[in-house]
Design an enzyme around this catalytic site. Sequence first.
Site, PDB file in Angstrom:
ATOM      1  N   HIS A 100      -3.569   6.575   0.860  1.00  0.00           N
ATOM      2  CA  HIS A 100      -3.937   5.202   0.505  1.00  0.00           C
ATOM      3  C   HIS A 100      -5.348   4.926   0.993  1.00  0.00           C
ATOM      4  O   HIS A 100      -5.683   5.201   2.151  1.00  0.00           O
ATOM      5  CB  HIS A 100      -2.951   4.221   1.144  1.00  0.00           C
TER       6      HIS A 100
ATOM      7  N   CYS B 110       0.797  -1.225   0.000  1.00  0.00           N
ATOM      8  CA  CYS B 110       0.000   0.000   0.000  1.00  0.00           C
ATOM      9  C   CYS B 110       0.831   1.276   0.000  1.00  0.00           C
ATOM     10  O   CYS B 110       0.306   2.361  -0.258  1.00  0.00           O
ATOM     11  CB  CYS B 110      -0.933  -0.007   1.204  1.00  0.00           C
TER      12      CYS B 110
ATOM     13  N   ASN C 134     -10.263  -1.591  -1.365  1.00  0.00           N
ATOM     14  CA  ASN C 134      -8.840  -1.363  -1.124  1.00  0.00           C
ATOM     15  C   ASN C 134      -8.062  -2.146  -2.174  1.00  0.00           C
ATOM     16  O   ASN C 134      -7.963  -3.372  -2.108  1.00  0.00           O
ATOM     17  CB  ASN C 134      -8.479  -1.836   0.291  1.00  0.00           C
TER      18      ASN C 134
END
Length: 336
Positions: free
Chosen positions: A260, A114, A290
Amino acid sequence: MHAMLAAVEFQLPDTRLSNEEVVRFAINWTPQKILDKTGIAERRIAAKGELSSDLAFHAAEKLFTNSVCVREEIDFILFCTQSPDYLLPTTACLLQNRLKLRTGIGALDFNLGCSGYIYGLGLAQGLIETGQATRVLLLTGETYSKFLSESDFGVRSIFGDAGSATLLKSVDSPEQLMGPYVYGTDGRGAENLILKRHSLRAAEDFSTSEEAVSSDDPATLYMNGPEIFSFAIEAVPKAVNELLQRAQLQRDDVDLYVFHQANEYILNRLQTKLAIPKERFVIAMRDYGNTVSATIPIALHAALAQGQLRPGMRVMLVGFGVGYSWGACLLRYQPD
């Protein structure tokens, strides 16, 4: 010469996984409760045989189709993925051939999650500003869905698959358009988000503690959600403040913050803790989930499409997650 972020595209798989489908694996949860908690209504799931390289390839093809860049001008491919096609060869080499790029270029994979997009920008800028390249194709691609247990509601409700392509190029600009950067690493948190499958340690525990990794199946992703949350709430504000200090800026000097897109609960907590006005804070994960290293480029693309990101803006990007690893940078958005 300075490096500039010139264009961003992304690619999603066709298959959608809605909250209505996800709640089959959860007790006392509803589709609306998932949306309220995570900010995610659906996520895209790669089909059988559809890999991270496929998603990155199609994202890159959008840049070429839109005439944003010319194949012959690409000097380097950087591919960020934790789900490569093979252990070897390097997937970036496969993408060079598939994209029909010339052979006189560099290509490498780097395994980061990430925070990977920030690291990729730093690598690309380094290549450009040291004269090693003039146009770098930064690709990301993840298919975490292939590692998830169908019965693990915590990860199944959050993660989606995607790929992205970012063109970075050299420009004759009097000012630095990218940077400075802040990086961070704390390997003590590795066991809180881990996949043992296909690793050389697959036959052994990652740590000496039997209790440290509670997943009994090394073929599926294990995530300790509360620990990841605690890490993000502590590390991200420190990184933001350190970056502002290095750049000699105040928080209000930044026009847009793109973090993120872990989940909306974490983002809301960070936005509140850092006292960032909502109009300067991007949340763009409702239809994607995500997507790991692809979340920041997708959020940039969404902010641009919605008019939230405009030419000349100073933007802060912040990535954080698996590793533990985190990174933050500033850039001045000056599109081609």
